[in-house]
Design a protein around this motif. Structure first.
Motif, PDB file in Angstrom:
ATOM      1  N   LEU A  76       0.827  -1.208   0.000  1.00 29.34           N
ATOM      2  CA  LEU A  76       0.000   0.000   0.000  1.00 29.34           C
ATOM      3  C   LEU A  76       0.862   1.259   0.000  1.00 29.34           C
ATOM      4  O   LEU A  76       0.493   2.276  -0.589  1.00 29.34           O
ATOM      5  N   ASN A  89       0.538   4.219  -2.543  1.00 27.63           N
ATOM      6  CA  ASN A  89       0.292   5.576  -2.059  1.00 27.63           C
ATOM      7  C   ASN A  89       1.328   6.561  -2.591  1.00 27.63           C
ATOM      8  O   ASN A  89       0.996   7.715  -2.869  1.00 27.63           O
ATOM      9  N   PHE A 139      -8.188   2.167   0.695  1.00 30.37           N
ATOM     10  CA  PHE A 139      -6.731   2.271   0.878  1.00 30.37           C
ATOM     11  C   PHE A 139      -6.405   2.821   2.258  1.00 30.37           C
ATOM     12  O   PHE A 139      -5.543   2.298   2.962  1.00 30.37           O
ATOM     13  N   SER A 193      -4.643   0.755   5.249  1.00 32.16           N
ATOM     14  CA  SER A 193      -3.365   1.238   5.790  1.00 32.16           C
ATOM     15  C   SER A 193      -3.463   1.415   7.298  1.00 32.16           C
ATOM     16  O   SER A 193      -2.542   1.051   8.040  1.00 32.16           O
TER      17      SER A 193
END
Length: 167
Positions: A31, A35, A152, A156
């Motif tokens: 992730l 990102n 997301f 996270s």
């Protein structure tokens, strides 16, 4: 039939939905890379909105008389583009930092706290973005974009929380 249901419930009773530490570290690293990519893209988009809004405002001021038809609407659009550009830029910087700190925290659990805090901020920004998207009109793209942003951010956060709780 009732006994089968009880046996099935009993078999699943020992399972937990908690994420393992290894899975959390791998997931937050993946992730983090995503990102970073989204953050870089978002920074470019934010700069484009800022420069576009600035150029639109300057062109209206330089070429149109204040009373000209459409000048007020163009200035309003310029202001909206500038505000949107700042918001997109802030969200993109948060995504970029979240990505960087997620990778660092995925490799070294002791350094997970910045990713944990930034993931909370990212959740808030994702929810605000989705609300603003709904206010501006709903279509499939805005719904999917909002859902992906929230997923997301929440994922996270879950990974960072798992790593933080393991310390």
């Amino acid at each position: 039939n009732d006994k089968g249901v009880i046996v099935k419930a009993h078999l699943h009773k020992g399972r937990t939905n908690k994420m393992s530490l290894d899975n959390a570290k791998k997931s937050i690293t993946i992730l983090g890379v995503l990102n970073i990519i989204l953050g870089i893209f978002g920074i470019g988009l934010g700069v484009a909105f800022l420069s576009g809004g600035n150029m639109l405002g300057k062109s209206v001021i330089e070429t149109a008389a204040p009373a000209a038809e459409g000048a007020a609407e163009a200035l309003t659009m310029s202001g909206i583009m500038l505000v949107l550009g700042v918001f997109v830029l802030v969200a993109a910087v948060v995504d970029l930092l979240l990505g960087i700190f997620s990778i660092i925290g995925g490799k070294n659990s002791v350094k997970i706290m910045p990713a944990y805090v930034l993931s909370i901020i990212a959740i808030i920004l994702s929810v605000v973005t989705m609300i603003l998207d709904f206010a501006n009109g709903v279509n499939v793209s805005t719904i999917l974009d909002g859902i992906v942003g929230i997923v997301f951010s929440v994922t996270s956060f879950a990974c960072a929380r798992t790593i933080r709780n393991s310390l």
